[in-house]
Scaffold this motif. Structure first.
Motif, PDB file in Angstrom:
ATOM      1  N   GLU A   2       0.834  -1.186   0.000  1.00  0.00           N
ATOM      2  CA  GLU A   2       0.000   0.000   0.000  1.00  0.00           C
ATOM      3  C   GLU A   2       0.868   1.235   0.000  1.00  0.00           C
ATOM      4  OE1 GLU A   2      -2.997   0.195   3.009  1.00  0.00           O
ATOM      5  OE2 GLU A   2      -3.220  -1.967   2.979  1.00  0.00           O
ATOM      6  N   ASP A   3       0.418   2.199  -0.778  1.00  0.00           N
ATOM      7  CA  ASP A   3       1.132   3.469  -0.765  1.00  0.00           C
ATOM      8  C   ASP A   3       0.573   4.318   0.372  1.00  0.00           C
ATOM      9  OD1 ASP A   3       2.735   2.910  -2.892  1.00  0.00           O
ATOM     10  OD2 ASP A   3       1.322   3.745  -4.357  1.00  0.00           O
ATOM     11  N   HIS A   4       1.452   4.765   1.179  1.00  0.00           N
ATOM     12  CA  HIS A   4       1.053   5.617   2.298  1.00  0.00           C
ATOM     13  C   HIS A   4       1.367   7.064   1.939  1.00  0.00           C
ATOM     14  CE1 HIS A   4       0.751   7.681   6.037  1.00  0.00           C
ATOM     15  NE2 HIS A   4       0.566   6.593   6.763  1.00  0.00           N
ATOM     16  N   ILE A   5       0.314   7.862   1.820  1.00  0.00           N
ATOM     17  CA  ILE A   5       0.491   9.277   1.509  1.00  0.00           C
ATOM     18  C   ILE A   5       0.498  10.032   2.832  1.00  0.00           C
ATOM     19  CG2 ILE A   5      -0.467  11.278   0.344  1.00  0.00           C
ATOM     20  CD1 ILE A   5      -1.869   9.302  -1.540  1.00  0.00           C
ATOM     21  N   PRO A   6       1.603  10.668   3.147  1.00  0.00           N
ATOM     22  CA  PRO A   6       1.645  11.404   4.422  1.00  0.00           C
ATOM     23  C   PRO A   6       0.671  12.578   4.392  1.00  0.00           C
ATOM     24  CG  PRO A   6       3.675  11.737   3.171  1.00  0.00           C
ATOM     25  CD  PRO A   6       2.838  10.767   2.405  1.00  0.00           C
ATOM     26  N   GLN A   7      -0.096  12.669   5.455  1.00  0.00           N
ATOM     27  CA  GLN A   7      -1.064  13.755   5.557  1.00  0.00           C
ATOM     28  C   GLN A   7      -0.440  14.909   6.330  1.00  0.00           C
ATOM     29  OE1 GLN A   7      -4.673  12.707   7.572  1.00  0.00           O
ATOM     30  NE2 GLN A   7      -5.820  14.333   6.573  1.00  0.00           N
ATOM     31  N   LYS A   8      -0.753  16.124   5.895  1.00  0.00           N
ATOM     32  CA  LYS A   8      -0.230  17.306   6.562  1.00  0.00           C
ATOM     33  C   LYS A   8      -0.826  17.402   7.963  1.00  0.00           C
ATOM     34  CE  LYS A   8       0.289  20.236   2.476  1.00  0.00           C
ATOM     35  NZ  LYS A   8      -0.153  21.483   1.862  1.00  0.00           N
ATOM     36  N   SER A   9      -0.090  18.043   8.858  1.00  0.00           N
ATOM     37  CA  SER A   9      -0.578  18.244  10.224  1.00  0.00           C
ATOM     38  C   SER A   9      -1.779  19.193  10.207  1.00  0.00           C
ATOM     39  CB  SER A   9       0.536  18.812  11.099  1.00  0.00           C
ATOM     40  OG  SER A   9       0.811  20.142  10.728  1.00  0.00           O
ATOM     41  N   TRP A  10      -2.502  19.219  11.329  1.00  0.00           N
ATOM     42  CA  TRP A  10      -3.669  20.079  11.427  1.00  0.00           C
ATOM     43  C   TRP A  10      -3.269  21.534  11.204  1.00  0.00           C
ATOM     44  CZ3 TRP A  10      -4.941  24.317  14.256  1.00  0.00           C
ATOM     45  CH2 TRP A  10      -6.279  24.711  14.225  1.00  0.00           C
ATOM     46  N   PHE A  11      -2.170  21.979  11.835  1.00  0.00           N
ATOM     47  CA  PHE A  11      -1.738  23.358  11.698  1.00  0.00           C
ATOM     48  C   PHE A  11      -1.341  23.680  10.261  1.00  0.00           C
ATOM     49  CE2 PHE A  11       1.205  26.940  12.041  1.00  0.00           C
ATOM     50  CZ  PHE A  11       0.394  27.831  12.728  1.00  0.00           C
ATOM     51  N   ALA A  12      -0.686  22.753   9.598  1.00  0.00           N
ATOM     52  CA  ALA A  12      -0.274  22.994   8.213  1.00  0.00           C
ATOM     53  C   ALA A  12      -1.496  23.138   7.303  1.00  0.00           C
ATOM     54  CB  ALA A  12       0.625  21.861   7.718  1.00  0.00           C
ATOM     55  N   ASN A  14      -4.533  24.253   8.362  1.00  0.00           N
ATOM     56  CA  ASN A  14      -5.451  25.302   8.812  1.00  0.00           C
ATOM     57  C   ASN A  14      -4.771  26.599   9.237  1.00  0.00           C
ATOM     58  OD1 ASN A  14      -8.015  23.741   8.759  1.00  0.00           O
ATOM     59  ND2 ASN A  14      -6.892  22.456  10.198  1.00  0.00           N
ATOM     60  N   TRP A  15      -3.511  26.762   8.948  1.00  0.00           N
ATOM     61  CA  TRP A  15      -2.803  27.942   9.424  1.00  0.00           C
ATOM     62  C   TRP A  15      -3.379  29.253   8.884  1.00  0.00           C
ATOM     63  CZ3 TRP A  15      -0.407  31.673   6.612  1.00  0.00           C
ATOM     64  CH2 TRP A  15      -0.207  31.408   5.249  1.00  0.00           C
ATOM     65  N   GLY A  16      -3.985  29.215   7.717  1.00  0.00           N
ATOM     66  CA  GLY A  16      -4.510  30.415   7.083  1.00  0.00           C
ATOM     67  C   GLY A  16      -5.589  31.109   7.893  1.00  0.00           C
ATOM     68  N   TRP A  17      -6.378  30.385   8.634  1.00  0.00           N
ATOM     69  CA  TRP A  17      -7.390  31.014   9.483  1.00  0.00           C
ATOM     70  C   TRP A  17      -7.029  30.914  10.966  1.00  0.00           C
ATOM     71  CZ3 TRP A  17      -9.811  28.238  13.241  1.00  0.00           C
ATOM     72  CH2 TRP A  17      -9.809  26.847  13.125  1.00  0.00           C
ATOM     73  N   ALA A  18      -6.237  29.931  11.367  1.00  0.00           N
ATOM     74  CA  ALA A  18      -5.910  29.737  12.783  1.00  0.00           C
ATOM     75  C   ALA A  18      -5.023  30.861  13.326  1.00  0.00           C
ATOM     76  CB  ALA A  18      -5.238  28.388  12.999  1.00  0.00           C
ATOM     77  N   VAL A  19      -4.059  31.310  12.541  1.00  0.00           N
ATOM     78  CA  VAL A  19      -3.147  32.359  13.008  1.00  0.00           C
ATOM     79  C   VAL A  19      -3.883  33.677  13.227  1.00  0.00           C
ATOM     80  CG1 VAL A  19      -1.129  33.735  12.394  1.00  0.00           C
ATOM     81  CG2 VAL A  19      -1.079  31.258  12.086  1.00  0.00           C
ATOM     82  N   PRO A  20      -4.670  34.181  12.261  1.00  0.00           N
ATOM     83  CA  PRO A  20      -5.383  35.448  12.513  1.00  0.00           C
ATOM     84  C   PRO A  20      -6.397  35.353  13.658  1.00  0.00           C
ATOM     85  CG  PRO A  20      -5.399  34.944  10.173  1.00  0.00           C
ATOM     86  CD  PRO A  20      -4.825  33.751  10.879  1.00  0.00           C
ATOM     87  N   VAL A  21      -7.142  34.253  13.713  1.00  0.00           N
ATOM     88  CA  VAL A  21      -8.139  34.106  14.783  1.00  0.00           C
ATOM     89  C   VAL A  21      -7.443  34.004  16.135  1.00  0.00           C
ATOM     90  CG1 VAL A  21      -9.899  32.560  15.737  1.00  0.00           C
ATOM     91  CG2 VAL A  21      -9.929  33.128  13.312  1.00  0.00           C
ATOM     92  N   GLY A  22      -6.384  33.212  16.213  1.00  0.00           N
ATOM     93  CA  GLY A  22      -5.642  33.084  17.471  1.00  0.00           C
ATOM     94  C   GLY A  22      -5.035  34.407  17.904  1.00  0.00           C
ATOM     95  N   GLY A  23      -4.502  35.163  16.952  1.00  0.00           N
ATOM     96  CA  GLY A  23      -3.933  36.471  17.269  1.00  0.00           C
ATOM     97  C   GLY A  23      -4.982  37.441  17.773  1.00  0.00           C
ATOM     98  N   CYS A  24      -6.145  37.467  17.108  1.00  0.00           N
ATOM     99  CA  CYS A  24      -7.229  38.360  17.543  1.00  0.00           C
ATOM    100  C   CYS A  24      -7.741  37.977  18.925  1.00  0.00           C
ATOM    101  CB  CYS A  24      -8.375  38.337  16.537  1.00  0.00           C
ATOM    102  SG  CYS A  24      -7.992  39.181  15.002  1.00  0.00           S
TER     103      CYS A  24
END
Length: 148
Positions: A2-12, A14-24
Motif C-alpha cells: 500500500e502506498d502511504h500518503i503522508p497527511q499534513k498536520s492540522w496546523f499545516a 489550517n494555518w490560514g485562518w488559525a493564526v489570525p483568529v488566534g492572534g485576535c
C-alpha cells in the motif's frame, strides 16, 4: 504494497485562518485583562484613601444609620466619583454603595485637603428604600427630611 500518503498536520492544513483568529483572540483576552487590572487598581486606590476610610468609619459610628441598615455595614459594589492629590492639596467627590442586613444605601462625600488635613463639606447617606438623606457631619437632620 500500500502506498502511504503522508497527511499534513492540522496546523499545516489550517494555518490560514488559525493564526489570525488566534492572534485576535489573544489581543482581546489581553485587553480584558488590562481593563480588569485598571478597574481593580483604581478601585483599590480609592478604597485605601483617607476620605474613603473616614466616610466608612463615620457611617459605622452613626447610630441612626446603624438602626436603619443594621450591622455590619459594608461596601456593596463599585464606587463612583473623583479623588485627586497634588502638592499637599486635594479634593474628593465620591459616592460609595453600602449595605447592611436590613437594606442598602449610598454614601456621599465631598471634601478638600489642604496642608495634609482633610475638611469635608458634605458627608451623607441616602437610604435606597425611602430616599431619606442622613447627614453624617452633625448638622440638623430635619433640614434634609422636611416634607412640604
Amino acid at each position: 504494497m500500500e502506498d502511504h500518503i503522508p497527511q499534513k498536520s492540522w496546523f499545516a492544513r489550517n494555518w490560514g485562518w488559525a493564526v489570525p483568529v488566534g492572534g485576535c483572540l489573544t489581543i482581546i483576552i489581553l485587553f480584558f485583562i488590562f481593563l480588569g487590572s485598571l478597574i481593580f487598581g483604581v478601585s483599590e486606590l480609592i478604597s485605601e484613601s483617607v476620605p474613603y476610610q473616614d466616610a466608612i468609619k463615620k457611617v459605622n459610628e452613626d447610630e441612626y444609620v446603624i438602626n436603619i441598615l443594621g450591622e455590619p455595614i459594608e461596601t456593596d459594589g463599585m464606587m463612583n466619583g473623583s479623588l485627586s492629590y497634588e502638592n499637599n492639596q486635594g479634593s474628593a467627590d465620591i459616592s460609595i454603595p453600602i449595605k447592611g442586613p436590613k437594606g442598602g444605601a449610598e454614601l456621599y462625600l465631598v471634601g478638600t485637603k489642604e496642608n495634609d488635613q482633610w475638611t469635608y463639606t458634605e458627608m451623607y447617606v441616602i437610604i435606597e428604600e425611602t430616599d431619606e438623606q442622613i447627614d453624617l457631619l452633625g448638622y440638623q437632620q430635619d433640614e434634609y427630611n422636611e416634607n412640604p
